[in-house]
Design a protein around this motif. Structure first.
Motif, PDB file in Angstrom:
ATOM      1  N   LEU A  63       0.841  -1.194   0.000  1.00 37.21           N
ATOM      2  CA  LEU A  63       0.000   0.000   0.000  1.00 37.21           C
ATOM      3  C   LEU A  63       0.878   1.247   0.000  1.00 37.21           C
ATOM      4  N   GLN A  64       0.652   2.100  -0.973  1.00 36.42           N
ATOM      5  CA  GLN A  64       1.337   3.388  -1.039  1.00 36.42           C
ATOM      6  C   GLN A  64       0.296   4.488  -1.228  1.00 36.42           C
ATOM      7  N   ALA A  65       0.558   5.647  -0.649  1.00 36.16           N
ATOM      8  CA  ALA A  65      -0.356   6.776  -0.787  1.00 36.16           C
ATOM      9  C   ALA A  65       0.314   8.019  -0.233  1.00 36.16           C
ATOM     10  N   MET A  66      -0.228   9.158  -0.588  1.00 36.53           N
ATOM     11  CA  MET A  66       0.163  10.383   0.073  1.00 36.53           C
ATOM     12  C   MET A  66      -0.345  10.348   1.509  1.00 36.53           C
ATOM     13  N   ASP A  67       0.163  11.243   2.363  1.00 36.96           N
ATOM     14  CA  ASP A  67      -0.304  11.297   3.744  1.00 36.96           C
ATOM     15  C   ASP A  67      -1.822  11.456   3.765  1.00 36.96           C
ATOM     16  N   ALA A  68      -2.479  10.723   4.675  1.00 35.15           N
ATOM     17  CA  ALA A  68      -3.938  10.712   4.821  1.00 35.15           C
ATOM     18  C   ALA A  68      -4.630  10.001   3.659  1.00 35.15           C
ATOM     19  N   GLY A  69      -3.863   9.226   2.906  1.00 32.26           N
ATOM     20  CA  GLY A  69      -4.440   8.544   1.756  1.00 32.26           C
ATOM     21  C   GLY A  69      -5.297   7.341   2.095  1.00 32.26           C
ATOM     22  N   GLY A  70      -5.178   6.815   3.320  1.00 30.89           N
ATOM     23  CA  GLY A  70      -6.060   5.731   3.743  1.00 30.89           C
ATOM     24  C   GLY A  70      -5.423   4.365   3.855  1.00 30.89           C
ATOM     25  N   LYS A  71      -4.119   4.316   4.024  1.00 34.42           N
ATOM     26  CA  LYS A  71      -3.457   3.008   4.135  1.00 34.42           C
ATOM     27  C   LYS A  71      -3.940   2.256   5.376  1.00 34.42           C
ATOM     28  N   ASP A  72      -3.950   2.920   6.520  1.00 36.35           N
ATOM     29  CA  ASP A  72      -4.387   2.266   7.757  1.00 36.35           C
ATOM     30  C   ASP A  72      -5.843   1.825   7.662  1.00 36.35           C
ATOM     31  N   GLY A  73      -6.680   2.684   7.103  1.00 38.28           N
ATOM     32  CA  GLY A  73      -8.101   2.354   6.969  1.00 38.28           C
ATOM     33  C   GLY A  73      -8.331   1.174   6.048  1.00 38.28           C
ATOM     34  N   THR A  74      -7.544   1.084   4.994  1.00 41.49           N
ATOM     35  CA  THR A  74      -7.664  -0.047   4.076  1.00 41.49           C
ATOM     36  C   THR A  74      -7.308  -1.348   4.782  1.00 41.49           C
ATOM     37  N   ILE A  75      -6.237  -1.324   5.550  1.00 40.14           N
ATOM     38  CA  ILE A  75      -5.849  -2.524   6.301  1.00 40.14           C
ATOM     39  C   ILE A  75      -6.953  -2.925   7.273  1.00 40.14           C
ATOM     40  N   ARG A  76      -7.516  -1.943   7.960  1.00 39.74           N
ATOM     41  CA  ARG A  76      -8.522  -2.223   8.975  1.00 39.74           C
ATOM     42  C   ARG A  76      -9.811  -2.782   8.353  1.00 39.74           C
ATOM     43  N   HIS A  77     -10.275  -2.186   7.272  1.00 35.41           N
ATOM     44  CA  HIS A  77     -11.595  -2.532   6.735  1.00 35.41           C
ATOM     45  C   HIS A  77     -11.565  -3.657   5.700  1.00 35.41           C
ATOM     46  N   VAL A  78     -10.465  -3.794   4.977  1.00 34.35           N
ATOM     47  CA  VAL A  78     -10.401  -4.824   3.935  1.00 34.35           C
ATOM     48  C   VAL A  78      -9.732  -6.087   4.450  1.00 34.35           C
ATOM     49  N   MET A  79      -8.677  -5.941   5.230  1.00 36.16           N
ATOM     50  CA  MET A  79      -7.906  -7.093   5.682  1.00 36.16           C
ATOM     51  C   MET A  79      -8.225  -7.478   7.124  1.00 36.16           C
ATOM     52  N   LYS A 166      -0.097  -4.536  -5.633  1.00 32.48           N
ATOM     53  CA  LYS A 166       0.372  -3.217  -5.210  1.00 32.48           C
ATOM     54  C   LYS A 166      -0.728  -2.194  -5.484  1.00 32.48           C
ATOM     55  N   PHE A 167      -1.088  -1.447  -4.447  1.00 42.44           N
ATOM     56  CA  PHE A 167      -2.182  -0.489  -4.551  1.00 42.44           C
ATOM     57  C   PHE A 167      -1.696   0.927  -4.246  1.00 42.44           C
ATOM     58  N   PHE A 168      -1.868   1.825  -5.205  1.00 40.01           N
ATOM     59  CA  PHE A 168      -1.662   3.252  -4.956  1.00 40.01           C
ATOM     60  C   PHE A 168      -3.027   3.857  -4.671  1.00 40.01           C
ATOM     61  N   LEU A 169      -3.214   4.348  -3.450  1.00 41.44           N
ATOM     62  CA  LEU A 169      -4.491   4.934  -3.034  1.00 41.44           C
ATOM     63  C   LEU A 169      -4.492   6.400  -3.460  1.00 41.44           C
ATOM     64  N   HIS A 170      -5.232   6.678  -4.513  1.00 36.76           N
ATOM     65  CA  HIS A 170      -5.170   7.958  -5.220  1.00 36.76           C
ATOM     66  C   HIS A 170      -6.215   8.930  -4.660  1.00 36.76           C
ATOM     67  N   ILE A 171      -5.761   9.909  -3.890  1.00 38.43           N
ATOM     68  CA  ILE A 171      -6.669  10.935  -3.378  1.00 38.43           C
ATOM     69  C   ILE A 171      -6.331  12.282  -4.013  1.00 38.43           C
ATOM     70  N   SER A 172      -7.294  13.190  -3.986  1.00 41.73           N
ATOM     71  CA  SER A 172      -7.079  14.537  -4.498  1.00 41.73           C
ATOM     72  C   SER A 172      -6.445  15.400  -3.411  1.00 41.73           C
ATOM     73  N   LYS A 173      -5.829  16.470  -3.825  1.00 43.98           N
ATOM     74  CA  LYS A 173      -5.228  17.397  -2.874  1.00 43.98           C
ATOM     75  C   LYS A 173      -6.308  18.034  -1.998  1.00 43.98           C
ATOM     76  N   ARG A 174      -7.474  18.248  -2.574  1.00 44.94           N
ATOM     77  CA  ARG A 174      -8.598  18.807  -1.810  1.00 44.94           C
ATOM     78  C   ARG A 174      -9.023  17.845  -0.708  1.00 44.94           C
ATOM     79  N   GLU A 175      -9.156  16.571  -1.045  1.00 43.53           N
ATOM     80  CA  GLU A 175      -9.567  15.581  -0.050  1.00 43.53           C
ATOM     81  C   GLU A 175      -8.521  15.439   1.046  1.00 43.53           C
ATOM     82  N   GLN A 176      -7.247  15.516   0.693  1.00 46.02           N
ATOM     83  CA  GLN A 176      -6.207  15.443   1.713  1.00 46.02           C
ATOM     84  C   GLN A 176      -6.365  16.578   2.721  1.00 46.02           C
ATOM     85  N   LYS A 177      -6.627  17.787   2.227  1.00 48.69           N
ATOM     86  CA  LYS A 177      -6.810  18.931   3.132  1.00 48.69           C
ATOM     87  C   LYS A 177      -7.987  18.696   4.074  1.00 48.69           C
TER      88      LYS A 177
END
Length: 242
Positions: A63-79, A166-177
């Motif tokens: 799992l790769q993502a920008m900060d706040a991209g949801g890596k922890d949440g993906t692990i919690r809810h999917v795995m 391999k998953f890149f969790l693609h968020i917008s800059k607006r959503e990150q804010k």
């Protein structure tokens, strides 16, 4: 839903600005996707049991993502349906002095899964062509060689019976804010925010360029990258689970 459309085909030149950060169909809201996600999580648990019982293969999830991209949440809810006894989660932060004394893949290899096991990488060896590149931690002639190193490393794992996703969790800059603001407003989430997050946010365009290179050079038939629209958490979870 055509989940394969999120897969980066080998040799594709990736332009993240042209890729959606929200799924458009087939679900209108979270409630419609909930049942399918629950079914997928249950299937994953059953498949893990088979993986463990056969003890012939292994699974590596990156799992790769920008900060706040949801890596922890993906692990919690999917795995979260996995049996913890057969799962290892590794997070790769700033290398230690001992790790720096070795090649950059040394600290990664020891966390890869054995037969019958699942390893989940929350960030990964790709930091050595992301953070290292954006912050000029090593010369370009050094990090530019690492894409080939990584492809060969992943080929070795695949040839040894490891399935790699391999998953890149693609968020917008607006959503990150919005997610940063939510962390600051909720005292229970203050620990998730640091001043360093703002510095990385200022480097957004540089990171997007670095990720585009990673996705273009390192999506292979044996270790494909998937770009997951992640502005909506339930979209993200459903696509990754599928």
């Amino acid at each position: 839903m055509n989940f394969d459309k999120h897969r980066v085909e080998p040799g594709t030149a990736v332009d993240l600005s042209a890729m959606a950060t929200e799924c458009i169909e087939p679900y209108a809201d979270k409630s419609q996707a909930k049942d399918d996600l629950e079914d997928n999580v249950e299937k994953l648990a059953d498949l893990q049991n088979l993986l463990y019982a056969e003890s012939k293969h292994a699974l590596l999830i990156i799992l790769q993502a920008m900060d706040a991209g949801g890596k922890d949440g993906t692990i919690r809810h999917v795995m979260g349906g996995f049996n913890p006894q057969g799962v290892h989660v590794a997070s790769f932060k700033v290398p230690t002095r001992r790790e720096i004394a070795h090649d950059y893949l040394w600290r990664i290899h020891k966390h890869t899964p054995g037969r019958g096991e699942i390893s989940i990488f929350n960030r990964s060896h790709y930091e050595d062509v992301l953070v290292v590149r954006v912050n000029n931690l090593v010369p370009p002639e050094m990090w530019s060689k690492r894409y080939d190193h990584i492809n060969e490393f992943e080929r070795l794992l695949a040839d040894s019976g490891v399935t790699i996703r391999k998953f890149f969790l693609h968020i917008s800059k607006r959503e990150q804010k919005e997610r940063f603001d939510a962390r600051l407003e909720d005292p229970r989430k203050h620990w998730k925010f640091s001043s360093g997050d703002l510095k990385v946010r200022e480097q957004w365009d540089d990171y997007m360029e670095a990720y585009e290179t990673v996705l273009s050079k390192c999506s292979t038939s044996y270790a494909p990258w998937y770009v997951i629209p992640s502005d909506r958490r339930w979209d993200r979870n459903l696509v990754v689970s599928q």
